[in-house]
Write a protein that holds these residues in place. Structure first.
Motif, PDB file in Angstrom:
ATOM      1  N   SER A   1       0.884   3.533  -2.343  1.00 53.86           N
ATOM      2  CA  SER A   1       1.944   3.935  -1.546  1.00 53.86           C
ATOM      3  C   SER A   1       2.677   3.171  -0.747  1.00 53.86           C
ATOM      4  CB  SER A   1       1.471   5.339  -1.024  1.00 53.86           C
ATOM      5  OG  SER A   1       0.470   5.004   0.238  1.00 53.86           O
ATOM      6  N   VAL A   2       2.149   2.013  -0.443  1.00 52.61           N
ATOM      7  CA  VAL A   2       2.553   1.175   0.411  1.00 52.61           C
ATOM      8  C   VAL A   2       3.035  -0.342  -0.157  1.00 52.61           C
ATOM      9  CG1 VAL A   2       1.936  -0.665   2.300  1.00 52.61           C
ATOM     10  CG2 VAL A   2       0.896   1.851   2.411  1.00 52.61           C
ATOM     11  N   ALA A   3       2.651  -0.761  -1.257  1.00 52.69           N
ATOM     12  CA  ALA A   3       2.970  -2.005  -1.737  1.00 52.69           C
ATOM     13  C   ALA A   3       2.675  -1.858  -3.356  1.00 52.69           C
ATOM     14  CB  ALA A   3       2.331  -3.221  -0.971  1.00 52.69           C
ATOM     15  N   ASP A   4       3.080  -3.080  -3.893  1.00 51.93           N
ATOM     16  CA  ASP A   4       2.862  -3.361  -5.276  1.00 51.93           C
ATOM     17  C   ASP A   4       1.575  -4.405  -5.339  1.00 51.93           C
ATOM     18  OD1 ASP A   4       5.173  -1.914  -5.868  1.00 51.93           O
ATOM     19  OD2 ASP A   4       6.305  -3.743  -6.655  1.00 51.93           O
ATOM     20  N   GLY A   5       0.821  -4.149  -6.519  1.00 46.08           N
ATOM     21  CA  GLY A   5      -0.317  -5.083  -6.999  1.00 46.08           C
ATOM     22  C   GLY A   5       0.234  -6.370  -7.977  1.00 46.08           C
ATOM     23  N   CYS A   6      -0.349  -7.161  -7.919  1.00 49.63           N
ATOM     24  CA  CYS A   6       0.053  -8.306  -8.977  1.00 49.63           C
ATOM     25  C   CYS A   6      -0.142  -8.082 -10.204  1.00 49.63           C
ATOM     26  CB  CYS A   6      -0.592  -9.518  -8.579  1.00 49.63           C
ATOM     27  SG  CYS A   6      -2.510  -9.687  -8.787  1.00 49.63           S
ATOM     28  N   HIS A   7      -0.844  -6.898 -10.675  1.00 48.99           N
ATOM     29  CA  HIS A   7      -1.062  -6.556 -12.101  1.00 48.99           C
ATOM     30  C   HIS A   7      -0.518  -5.225 -12.414  1.00 48.99           C
ATOM     31  CE1 HIS A   7      -3.495 -10.109 -12.516  1.00 48.99           C
ATOM     32  NE2 HIS A   7      -4.562  -9.865 -11.660  1.00 48.99           N
TER      33      HIS A   7
ATOM     34  N   HIS B   1       7.290  -0.685   4.880  1.00 47.34           N
ATOM     35  CA  HIS B   1       7.829  -1.478   5.926  1.00 47.34           C
ATOM     36  C   HIS B   1       7.313  -1.260   7.320  1.00 47.34           C
ATOM     37  CE1 HIS B   1      11.160  -3.704   4.473  1.00 47.34           C
ATOM     38  NE2 HIS B   1      11.064  -2.774   3.336  1.00 47.34           N
ATOM     39  N   ARG B   2       6.840  -0.020   7.469  1.00 46.63           N
ATOM     40  CA  ARG B   2       6.144   0.122   8.936  1.00 46.63           C
ATOM     41  C   ARG B   2       4.957  -0.175   8.995  1.00 46.63           C
ATOM     42  NH1 ARG B   2       6.044   6.406   8.093  1.00 46.63           N
ATOM     43  NH2 ARG B   2       4.995   6.558  10.057  1.00 46.63           N
ATOM     44  N   MET B   3       4.060  -0.198   7.786  1.00 50.64           N
ATOM     45  CA  MET B   3       2.780  -1.007   8.082  1.00 50.64           C
ATOM     46  C   MET B   3       3.082  -2.513   8.222  1.00 50.64           C
ATOM     47  SD  MET B   3       0.348   1.124   7.087  1.00 50.64           S
ATOM     48  CE  MET B   3      -0.077   2.612   6.396  1.00 50.64           C
TER      49      MET B   3
ATOM     50  N   ASP C   1      -2.377   6.073   4.511  1.00 46.66           N
ATOM     51  CA  ASP C   1      -1.056   6.119   4.812  1.00 46.66           C
ATOM     52  C   ASP C   1      -0.731   6.508   6.458  1.00 46.66           C
ATOM     53  OD1 ASP C   1      -0.576   6.058   2.148  1.00 46.66           O
ATOM     54  OD2 ASP C   1       0.057   7.990   1.797  1.00 46.66           O
ATOM     55  N   GLN C   2      -1.332   5.967   7.144  1.00 53.20           N
ATOM     56  CA  GLN C   2      -1.206   6.296   8.518  1.00 53.20           C
ATOM     57  C   GLN C   2      -1.133   4.773   9.336  1.00 53.20           C
ATOM     58  OE1 GLN C   2      -4.759   9.007   9.120  1.00 53.20           O
ATOM     59  NE2 GLN C   2      -3.671   9.233  11.077  1.00 53.20           N
ATOM     60  N   PRO C   3       0.183   4.488   9.855  1.00 51.98           N
ATOM     61  CA  PRO C   3       0.180   3.274  10.152  1.00 51.98           C
ATOM     62  C   PRO C   3      -0.736   2.788  11.473  1.00 51.98           C
ATOM     63  CG  PRO C   3       2.383   3.902   9.926  1.00 51.98           C
ATOM     64  CD  PRO C   3       1.383   4.857   9.513  1.00 51.98           C
ATOM     65  N   GLU C   4      -1.040   3.905  12.498  1.00 51.96           N
ATOM     66  CA  GLU C   4      -1.781   3.635  13.567  1.00 51.96           C
ATOM     67  C   GLU C   4      -3.377   3.341  13.196  1.00 51.96           C
ATOM     68  OE1 GLU C   4       0.014   6.496  12.483  1.00 51.96           O
ATOM     69  OE2 GLU C   4      -0.963   8.326  12.886  1.00 51.96           O
TER      70      GLU C   4
ATOM     71  N   GLN D   1       7.642  -9.847  -6.237  1.00 55.93           N
ATOM     72  CA  GLN D   1       8.715  -9.332  -5.608  1.00 55.93           C
ATOM     73  C   GLN D   1       8.332  -8.510  -4.400  1.00 55.93           C
ATOM     74  OE1 GLN D   1      11.045  -6.080  -7.436  1.00 55.93           O
ATOM     75  NE2 GLN D   1      11.778  -5.317  -5.744  1.00 55.93           N
ATOM     76  N   CYS D   2       7.091  -7.828  -4.451  1.00 55.30           N
ATOM     77  CA  CYS D   2       6.799  -7.196  -2.984  1.00 55.30           C
ATOM     78  C   CYS D   2       6.237  -8.242  -1.988  1.00 55.30           C
ATOM     79  CB  CYS D   2       5.663  -6.168  -3.311  1.00 55.30           C
ATOM     80  SG  CYS D   2       5.095  -5.149  -2.200  1.00 55.30           S
ATOM     81  N   SER D   3       5.662  -9.019  -2.672  1.00 58.26           N
ATOM     82  CA  SER D   3       5.199 -10.149  -1.395  1.00 58.26           C
ATOM     83  C   SER D   3       6.278 -10.842  -0.943  1.00 58.26           C
ATOM     84  CB  SER D   3       4.228 -11.214  -2.281  1.00 58.26           C
ATOM     85  OG  SER D   3       4.800 -12.077  -2.998  1.00 58.26           O
ATOM     86  N   LEU D   4       7.504 -11.250  -1.534  1.00 54.29           N
ATOM     87  CA  LEU D   4       8.387 -11.759  -0.821  1.00 54.29           C
ATOM     88  C   LEU D   4       9.227 -10.690  -0.027  1.00 54.29           C
ATOM     89  CD1 LEU D   4      10.401 -13.379  -4.212  1.00 54.29           C
ATOM     90  CD2 LEU D   4       9.032 -14.544  -2.753  1.00 54.29           C
ATOM     91  N   GLU D   5       9.035  -9.446  -0.380  1.00 57.27           N
ATOM     92  CA  GLU D   5       9.853  -8.414   0.410  1.00 57.27           C
ATOM     93  C   GLU D   5       8.740  -8.494   1.730  1.00 57.27           C
ATOM     94  OE1 GLU D   5      11.774  -5.792  -3.068  1.00 57.27           O
ATOM     95  OE2 GLU D   5      10.522  -4.745  -1.442  1.00 57.27           O
ATOM     96  N   ILE D   6       7.544  -8.553   1.582  1.00 59.66           N
ATOM     97  CA  ILE D   6       6.646  -8.363   2.857  1.00 59.66           C
ATOM     98  C   ILE D   6       7.036  -9.765   3.833  1.00 59.66           C
ATOM     99  CG2 ILE D   6       4.392  -8.695   3.601  1.00 59.66           C
ATOM    100  CD1 ILE D   6       3.447  -6.842   1.045  1.00 59.66           C
ATOM    101  N   MET D   7       7.109 -10.809   3.007  1.00 60.27           N
ATOM    102  CA  MET D   7       7.270 -12.131   3.978  1.00 60.27           C
ATOM    103  C   MET D   7       8.774 -12.168   4.522  1.00 60.27           C
ATOM    104  SD  MET D   7       5.465 -15.075   1.721  1.00 60.27           S
ATOM    105  CE  MET D   7       5.773 -14.446  -0.020  1.00 60.27           C
ATOM    106  N   GLU D   8       9.826 -11.462   3.982  1.00 61.34           N
ATOM    107  CA  GLU D   8      11.093 -11.196   4.659  1.00 61.34           C
ATOM    108  C   GLU D   8      10.930 -10.088   5.855  1.00 61.34           C
ATOM    109  OE1 GLU D   8      13.636 -12.509   3.742  1.00 61.34           O
ATOM    110  OE2 GLU D   8      15.073 -11.553   5.116  1.00 61.34           O
ATOM    111  N   ALA D   9      10.018  -9.209   5.909  1.00 64.31           N
ATOM    112  CA  ALA D   9       9.907  -8.177   6.856  1.00 64.31           C
ATOM    113  C   ALA D   9       9.096  -8.668   7.736  1.00 64.31           C
ATOM    114  CB  ALA D   9       9.278  -6.782   5.894  1.00 64.31           C
ATOM    115  N   SER D  10       8.101  -9.576   7.475  1.00 64.95           N
ATOM    116  CA  SER D  10       7.359  -9.808   8.874  1.00 64.95           C
ATOM    117  C   SER D  10       7.817 -10.785   9.667  1.00 64.95           C
ATOM    118  CB  SER D  10       5.918 -10.467   8.090  1.00 64.95           C
ATOM    119  OG  SER D  10       4.979 -11.046   9.190  1.00 64.95           O
ATOM    120  N   SER D  11       7.722 -10.371  10.957  1.00 60.97           N
ATOM    121  CA  SER D  11       8.222 -11.379  12.327  1.00 60.97           C
ATOM    122  C   SER D  11       7.053 -12.241  12.309  1.00 60.97           C
ATOM    123  CB  SER D  11       8.378 -10.552  13.436  1.00 60.97           C
ATOM    124  OG  SER D  11       7.122  -9.742  14.003  1.00 60.97           O
TER     125      SER D  11
END
Ligand SMILES: [Zn+2]
Length: 329
Positions: free
Chosen positions: A121-127, A138-140, A96-99, A159-169
């Motif tokens: 605590s960070v993301a969803d798994g596919c199952h 988002h911080r990760m 849980d530490q982004p650093e 859904q979570c993967s779509l949100e990660i792809m949206e958030a990633s620069s």
């Protein structure tokens, strides 16, 4: 020409034998991302594995080199050495530490996905149940972008993967996942996910695992059929290879210490069966892939994109950011 294998697994043990890596190299592979831990592995095991793998690489510099850049990979190919970096399958070893992301980058981790089949605590798994990327997630994503690590969405909830792809620069990849349209397994990715990945500039790398290809004894034509589907859907610049070969070694027990329930990570409801393990393509399939890709209608140049140039392009873009370690420590 660089052949790029976006994901392979040795035993999660510091004494893992690297002979399979030599076999991949002998089959024409120039670079491989080796898994060093997943959500089921405690940090003590992940660190032990990283230390062991680094020691093996350092002890045989004539065979292996831990790289930090695409230029390093090109040099390794010229020298006849196998280029290696590491990947994490899940964010639980980040505590849980982004650093922690920067620390793993220093140790040679250059690719990371956030959840291994199940939620954390960070993301969803596919199952697992869909919730979406958490605020910590988002911080990760930001930390992964900032530290020059490839953001991977294999094993991640849709859904979570779509949100990660949206958030990633930065461009996002799937290092080992196949089109769901061709093989209806929960680990595979929908056309919507493939389109979102391409929109980031990323690459979907085809896994050679039987269940995800929909073929009991997978071969080069199966892998190529999936790569061609991705190329037809979003363009050949967005297809790659991550054969996902799991090299087990008899006598080397890499079961995670403590409480470990395989049924949690590979749920029976998702089709997993401990008595029926998957089949993998052998390393030698790499020799057959150029001709098999051409049989799908690709030109030589298009096949070269799939076999390595696409991932070189993305890694060049992601790994070379200012905060990324210039050299593996
Ligand atoms: Zn995996």
């Amino acid at each position: 020409m660089i052949n790029w294998d976006a994901h392979a697994c040795l035993p999660q043990h510091p004494l893992a034998d690297f002979t399979p890596v030599r076999k991949l190299h002998a089959a024409g592979v120039n670079y491989v991302s080796l898994n060093v831990g997943a959500d089921m592995n405690p940090v003590s095991q992940v660190m032990s594995v990283i230390a062991g793998y680094r020691a093996t690489i350092a002890a045989e510099p004539e065979h292996y080199v831990l790289v930090s850049s695409v230029d390093d990979i090109i040099q390794a190919a010229a020298d006849g050495r196998m280029a290696v970096t590491f990947d994490l399958e899940g964010s639980m070893p980040l505590l849980d530490q982004p650093e922690m992301v920067a620390l793993y980058a220093q140790l040679g981790v250059r690719q990371m996905h956030f959840a291994y089949n199940r939620n954390n605590s960070v993301a969803d798994g596919c199952h697992d149940v869909a919730r979406g990327l958490t605020p910590l997630g988002h911080r990760m994503v930001q930390a992964v972008n900032d530290n020059g690590i490839l953001m991977d969405c294999s094993h991640t909830g849709r859904q979570c993967s779509l949100e990660i792809m949206e958030a990633s620069s930065k461009p996002v990849i799937f290092s080992h996942a196949n089109p769901y349209t061709l093989a209806q397994h929960g680990r595979n990715v929908t056309d919507e996910q493939i389109r979102a990945c391409a929109a980031t500039g990323g690459v979907v790398c085809v896994s050679g695992l039987s269940w995800f290809l929909g073929s009991a004894q997978p071969n080069a034509d199966d892998v190529s059929r999936h790569a061609a589907y991705i190329a037809d859907l979003v363009g050949v610049r967005h297809a790659g290879i991550g054969l996902d070969i799991c090299f087990q070694q008899p006598g080397l027990d890499d079961t995670p210490p403590g409480e470990f329930d395989p049924g949690h990570w590979w749920p029976a409801a998702a089709g997993y069966n401990a008595d029926k393990p998957p089949s993998f393509t052998p390393p030698e399939v790499w020799r057959e892939l150029p001709a098999a890709l051409r049989r799908t209608g690709m030109s030589d140049k298009e096949a070269e994109l799939v076999l390595g140039r696409n991932m070189m392009r993305v890694a060049q873009q992601v790994w070379s950011c200012p905060q990324a370690p210039a050299k593996a420590a």
